[in-house]
Design a protein around this motif. Structure first.
Motif, PDB file in Angstrom:
ATOM      1  N   UNK A 153      10.105   7.284 -15.330  1.00  0.00           N
ATOM      2  CA  UNK A 153       9.393   8.238 -14.484  1.00  0.00           C
ATOM      3  C   UNK A 153       8.758   7.516 -13.302  1.00  0.00           C
ATOM      4  N   UNK A 154       8.476   8.271 -12.246  1.00  0.00           N
ATOM      5  CA  UNK A 154       7.839   7.719 -11.054  1.00  0.00           C
ATOM      6  C   UNK A 154       6.554   8.495 -10.770  1.00  0.00           C
ATOM      7  N   UNK A 155       5.457   7.758 -10.607  1.00  0.00           N
ATOM      8  CA  UNK A 155       4.195   8.343 -10.154  1.00  0.00           C
ATOM      9  C   UNK A 155       4.040   7.991  -8.683  1.00  0.00           C
ATOM     10  N   UNK A 156       4.180   8.982  -7.826  1.00  0.00           N
ATOM     11  CA  UNK A 156       4.194   8.733  -6.389  1.00  0.00           C
ATOM     12  C   UNK A 156       2.783   8.544  -5.834  1.00  0.00           C
ATOM     13  N   UNK A 157       2.720   7.857  -4.701  1.00  0.00           N
ATOM     14  CA  UNK A 157       1.451   7.734  -3.984  1.00  0.00           C
ATOM     15  C   UNK A 157       1.198   9.020  -3.203  1.00  0.00           C
ATOM     16  N   UNK A 158      -0.010   9.150  -2.719  1.00  0.00           N
ATOM     17  CA  UNK A 158      -0.389  10.323  -1.936  1.00  0.00           C
ATOM     18  C   UNK A 158       0.430  10.366  -0.644  1.00  0.00           C
ATOM     19  N   UNK A 159       1.046  11.520  -0.376  1.00  0.00           N
ATOM     20  CA  UNK A 159       1.896  11.645   0.812  1.00  0.00           C
ATOM     21  C   UNK A 159       1.418  12.765   1.740  1.00  0.00           C
ATOM     22  N   UNK A 160       0.110  13.070   1.717  1.00  0.00           N
ATOM     23  CA  UNK A 160      -0.362  14.133   2.608  1.00  0.00           C
ATOM     24  C   UNK A 160      -0.258  13.688   4.061  1.00  0.00           C
ATOM     25  N   UNK A 161      -0.095  14.653   4.954  1.00  0.00           N
ATOM     26  CA  UNK A 161       0.163  14.363   6.365  1.00  0.00           C
ATOM     27  C   UNK A 161      -0.982  13.609   7.017  1.00  0.00           C
ATOM     28  N   UNK A 162      -2.218  13.904   6.608  1.00  0.00           N
ATOM     29  CA  UNK A 162      -3.352  13.233   7.230  1.00  0.00           C
ATOM     30  C   UNK A 162      -3.434  11.757   6.836  1.00  0.00           C
ATOM     31  N   UNK A 163      -3.032  11.468   5.613  1.00  0.00           N
ATOM     32  CA  UNK A 163      -3.101  10.083   5.141  1.00  0.00           C
ATOM     33  C   UNK A 163      -4.503   9.520   5.195  1.00  0.00           C
ATOM     34  N   UNK A 164      -5.490  10.357   4.851  1.00  0.00           N
ATOM     35  CA  UNK A 164      -6.886   9.946   5.032  1.00  0.00           C
ATOM     36  C   UNK A 164      -7.550   9.496   3.736  1.00  0.00           C
ATOM     37  N   UNK A 165      -6.769   9.308   2.672  1.00  0.00           N
ATOM     38  CA  UNK A 165      -7.372   8.903   1.409  1.00  0.00           C
ATOM     39  C   UNK A 165      -6.856   7.536   1.004  1.00  0.00           C
ATOM     40  N   UNK A 166      -7.768   6.661   0.636  1.00  0.00           N
ATOM     41  CA  UNK A 166      -7.417   5.368   0.089  1.00  0.00           C
ATOM     42  C   UNK A 166      -7.850   5.321  -1.365  1.00  0.00           C
TER      43      UNK A 166
END
Length: 466
Positions: A297-310
């Protein structure tokens, strides 16, 4: 049959890794292509047998396959046997010539050795389940002072612990085994079997692998994919590849997407539910993307357009707690910042460190600095660096247009970099170039056989650290 086989004609039979073959008889080459390996071997033996028929006697054949070289005998009837290895001439110690008319006496040490060998050869072989104690000699009319001491049955077993060695399955040795001549596997096949055994084992408790290099383009994501695929395929252990990039990673781009858009942030938001006593194993499927062919399985990183979360260190702790509840093996991709909070917290949870590097100068230097940083921190970090596995991949830059000399230089550079890392880490593995790793989704089955073998060796080196 071997005594009738002569060195003439000179026959060489080659079985290549790509499934083709070639038979050369006294310098005349016959290329062989067929639907599968069995057909190639059949055509090869037919050509050789025809030559034996024409000569009316058996012929010797030098065989070459990806596992090595050998020597076989083929008769006019098509019977195949392995040629006995050449016997080395016995070494005789030089001594002074005896006086004329007298036979030379063997040297004292030679005579003693020959006497010992004669005695051993004449003595019958005996086997017993347990050692027996020496009984004291007795003379007629006397009795032993004490009865013979018997060994304990606890020290005796009739079970054979070592498994039987299966016959060869590959190359010419495998072909001969299938024809009824059971051949032992080559050293290469035995090494592959050992790697398969290593990656197929289960280990107590979950394990976390971190794949790190502070330089982009070092092959981190392909390494995560290949290690996850091989370990999941062979061990059957529930395996997840986690993109722990501090913002947006690329693991999701190189793997299959499931029927949802959830990422690590969604898993963290649902962590209380997933960690509750009533949670069921299948619920994790709402947050990970299953790889249908490679079984992980793959747990993806956050891919929201804003990219404002670390991702924070606390969020790494939460996600790791959830994943160790549902998986036996976690393989973590990473960003390029060793100072980031999520990067350092990943290292805290790591059991085995993997440092991938493409055979390019700046990637190798970045790998060295990554290991040096961990060593300087001491404790757990330094221990991970000391026991790290470095995976050196041949450069992919403009590979399609490289000449033969350029390809050789690329291999030499990969070897040079691998040799430089060897004294400083637990294991170093080299991976050949493969176009299936360059673009698009990565699938284990799409790789060339040599690449699959190299990644199996890499996964075995990693599994030994579990």
């Amino acid at each position: 049959m071997e005594t009738q086989a002569l060195d003439f004609p000179k026959i060489d039979a080659v079985l290549r890794a790509n499934g083709t073959g070639e038979v050369t008889i006294n310098g005349t080459s016959h290329a062989i292509e067929a639907a599968d390996e069995a057909a190639v071997l059949s055509q090869t033996l037919r050509l050789i047998t025809e030559t034996a028929v024409q000569l009316g006697r058996p012929v010797k054949v030098n065989t070459t396959d990806p596992d090595g070289q050998g020597l076989i005998i083929v008769s006019p009837e098509g019977t195949v046997s392995e040629a006995a290895p050449a016997k080395a001439a016995p070494h005789r110690q030089q001594h002074a010539a005896p006086p004329k008319g007298r036979a030379a006496a063997p040297a004292p040490e030679t005579a003693a050795l020959e006497e010992q060998q004669t005695t051993l050869a004449a003595a019958p072989a005996t086997f017993s389940a347990a050692p027996r104690t020496q009984e004291p000699a007795t003379t007629p009319g006397t009795t032993a002072a004490e009865p013979r001491i018997r060994s304990s049955l606890k020290d005796t077993s009739f079970l054979i612990s070592a498994p039987a060695l299966e016959p060869a399955t590959r190359g010419w040795r495998g072909a001969l085994s299938r024809l009824g001549l059971k051949m032992n596997p080559s050293a290469e096949e035995l090494a592959e079997r050992e790697d398969v055994r290593t990656v197929s084992q289960h280990w107590p408790g979950p394990r976390t692998v971190a794949v790190v290099n502070r330089k982009g383009g070092a092959n981190k994501t392909p390494t995560v994919v290949m290690l996850s695929a091989i370990l999941a395929r062979y061990s059957g252990a529930a395996t997840v590849a986690w993109d722990n990039n501090e913002s947006q990673g690329t693991l999701g781009w190189r793997t299959e997407k499931g029927a949802h858009d959830n990422s690590v942030l969604d898993l963290i938001d649902s962590s209380q539910t997933l960690l509750s006593p009533s949670a069921q194993a299948a619920e994790i499927a709402r947050f990970v993307h299953h790889q249908t062919a490679d079984k992980y399985d793959v747990l993806r990183s956050d891919e929201n357009d804003e990219g404002d979360h670390e991702v924070t260190a606390e969020e790494v702790d939460i996600a790791h707690q959830v994943l160790t509840r549902y998986y036996r093996l976690i393989v973590m991709d990473s960003g390029n910042t060793a100072r980031a909070a999520n990067w350092r917290r990943m290292i805290h949870h790591t059991n085995q460190l993997v440092v991938p590097v493409t055979a390019i100068e700046d990637r190798a230097e970045a790998a060295r600095l990554t290991l040096q940083t961990l060593q300087s921190r001491g404790g757990h970090d330094a221990e991970l660096a000391h026991n790290a596995v470095v995976i050196v991949s041949e450069s992919t830059d403009a590979r399609h247009s490289m000449t033969g000399d350029a390809l050789k230089r690329a291999k030499d550079e990969a070897r040079r970099i691998a040799d430089a890392f060897t004294p400083h880490v637990r294991a170093v593995v080299r991976i050949p170039y493969d176009p299936a790793l360059v673009n698009g989704p990565i699938r284990y089955d799409a790789l060339q056989p040599a690449t699959q073998r190299a990644w199996l060796a890499a996964a075995a080196a990693v599994a030994k650290g579990f």
